[in-house]
Design an enzyme around this catalytic site. Sequence first.
Site, PDB file in Angstrom:
ATOM      1  N   LYS A 256       0.810  -1.230   0.000  1.00  0.00           N
ATOM      2  CA  LYS A 256       0.000   0.000   0.000  1.00  0.00           C
ATOM      3  C   LYS A 256       0.838   1.272   0.000  1.00  0.00           C
ATOM      4  O   LYS A 256       0.426   2.294  -0.539  1.00  0.00           O
ATOM      5  CB  LYS A 256      -0.960   0.002   1.182  1.00  0.00           C
ATOM      6  CG  LYS A 256      -2.113  -0.978   1.018  1.00  0.00           C
ATOM      7  CD  LYS A 256      -3.186  -0.745   2.057  1.00  0.00           C
ATOM      8  CE  LYS A 256      -4.438  -1.545   1.732  1.00  0.00           C
ATOM      9  NZ  LYS A 256      -4.263  -2.988   2.017  1.00  0.00           N
TER      10      LYS A 256
ATOM     11  N   SER B  57       1.747  -9.898  -0.755  1.00  0.00           N
ATOM     12  CA  SER B  57       1.406  -8.472  -0.676  1.00  0.00           C
ATOM     13  C   SER B  57       1.724  -7.819   0.659  1.00  0.00           C
ATOM     14  O   SER B  57       1.937  -6.614   0.737  1.00  0.00           O
ATOM     15  CB  SER B  57      -0.066  -8.273  -1.026  1.00  0.00           C
ATOM     16  OG  SER B  57      -0.889  -9.108  -0.226  1.00  0.00           O
TER      17      SER B  57
ATOM     18  N   GLU C  61      -9.810   7.395   3.532  1.00  0.00           N
ATOM     19  CA  GLU C  61     -10.704   6.608   4.376  1.00  0.00           C
ATOM     20  C   GLU C  61     -10.021   5.257   4.568  1.00  0.00           C
ATOM     21  O   GLU C  61      -9.218   4.827   3.743  1.00  0.00           O
ATOM     22  CB  GLU C  61     -12.080   6.479   3.747  1.00  0.00           C
ATOM     23  CG  GLU C  61     -12.307   5.262   2.913  1.00  0.00           C
ATOM     24  CD  GLU C  61     -11.441   5.212   1.678  1.00  0.00           C
ATOM     25  OE1 GLU C  61     -10.947   4.104   1.384  1.00  0.00           O
ATOM     26  OE2 GLU C  61     -11.242   6.228   1.005  1.00  0.00           O
TER      27      GLU C  61
HETATM   28  C1  PLP Z   1      -5.075  -4.003   1.526  1.00  0.00           C
HETATM   29  C2  PLP Z   1      -4.368  -5.250   1.256  1.00  0.00           C
HETATM   30  C3  PLP Z   1      -4.741  -6.117   0.215  1.00  0.00           C
HETATM   31  C4  PLP Z   1      -5.947  -5.890  -0.650  1.00  0.00           C
HETATM   32  O1  PLP Z   1      -5.910  -4.754  -1.441  1.00  0.00           O
HETATM   33  P1  PLP Z   1      -5.636  -4.846  -3.004  1.00  0.00           P
HETATM   34  O2  PLP Z   1      -5.941  -3.475  -3.473  1.00  0.00           O
HETATM   35  O3  PLP Z   1      -6.568  -5.872  -3.560  1.00  0.00           O
HETATM   36  O4  PLP Z   1      -4.216  -5.227  -3.200  1.00  0.00           O
HETATM   37  C5  PLP Z   1      -3.965  -7.250  -0.017  1.00  0.00           C
HETATM   38  N1  PLP Z   1      -2.918  -7.557   0.763  1.00  0.00           N
HETATM   39  C6  PLP Z   1      -2.541  -6.758   1.783  1.00  0.00           C
HETATM   40  C7  PLP Z   1      -1.374  -7.163   2.601  1.00  0.00           C
HETATM   41  C8  PLP Z   1      -3.248  -5.584   2.074  1.00  0.00           C
HETATM   42  O5  PLP Z   1      -2.861  -4.813   3.101  1.00  0.00           O
END
Ligand code: PLP
Length: 384
Positions: free
Chosen positions: A86, A370, A108
């Site tokens: 993010k 992610s 938000e």
């Molecule tokens: C917020 C988040 C997601 C989901 O958001 P996407 O916009 O679909 O990537 C996925 N993995 C993590 C670790 C997150 O913090």
Amino acid sequence: MQSNNGFFGKYGGSFVPETLIPVLEQVAFAFEELKKDSLFNSQFEELLLRFAGRPTPITYAEGLSEECGCDIYLKREDLLHTGAHKINNTLGQCLLAKHMGKKRIIAETGAGQHGVATAAACAKLGLKCEIYMGKLDMERQRPNVERMRLLGAEVISVNEGAGTLKDAVNFALRDFVANVETTHYVIGSVVGPHPYPEMVAYFQKVIGEEARDFFKNDLPDTVVACVGGGSNAIGIFQAFLDTDVSLIAVEAGGKSDKMGEHARTIGLGDDGILHGSFTKVLSDKYGQILPVHSISAGLDYPGIGPQHAFLFESGRVFYGYVNDSQAVYAFKKLSEKEGIIPALESSHAIGWVLENKDKLAGQKVLINLSGRGDKDMESVREYL
Ligand SMILES: *Cc1c(COP(=O)(O)O)cnc(C)c1O
């Protein structure tokens, strides 16, 4: 991928009140200019390199590979500052706001992860930061509220509606309209009206570029990523769209297929409008947005970015799902086998690979990790 005036096929667009049109046009114009601006791009790269911790490594997952009978590589977005991908987007958008002469940032947040990443970017760039958060979410996510405040952000409690993300979005949009002169609204995924889906994808494309660079001409057979709004998936997929690599997006199957117990927007949703964009949504027969569930807060969203709706319809990306228990299994598996605690969101991508190992036998598989899972210890304990 560039949209056609905000449209990916029939999806996307800008379905917003009249009052928002000028400000969205202003953001779109600034984005188009800054994308070509070498100073902007070098400042962005510098922030990613020296502040966020890029490039992130790709780790060969030996234990997991052995167990699955394929070669598994992990793109380590979990190692970034604030613990997930993010931060790529919040740094990009806050820098854009600064170049536009805006001094105040609003956002938000549901689980608080996007709020923390926004607050960190604002602190770094010297911008005033105000985060809207549902009252109920604030109670559920105390530590993230404290982190945001420590980082100098003001967290504004939204008492309307259910006191969750959807209500916080409405407040943020209202604020944006009222304060356009001074304020930029940082959206946290490839969702919302044009130009957000395309702009967020631009700030996340570094994930796929680094991965493609690592594999050079010996590309993986399959790339797997989880999808909430869809930004980490678009971030990694876009570097492979022009190849024959198979691309798998994994939605949150939650507890069951029953209404309200999952977040399978592509799998079980319909065309509709959410947060200013024509896309796939989970809605009832009257078009009302339905409640959703996932054990991972980041996948708990009743919509998805319009580019995903398009990539699904065109058949370029396959959309699978993994339920809560499979995600928790994967969470433990990666921790034990690889010494990496994955976010519950990312655990969905790992879970899909574990579930489909027979199909993947002998392949080279890249999973987008992610985020890190330290934040999820409590949810997993409660679940077990
Ligand atoms: C917020 C988040 C997601 C989901 O958001 P996407 O916009 O679909 O990537 C996925 N993995 C993590 C670790 C997150 O913090």
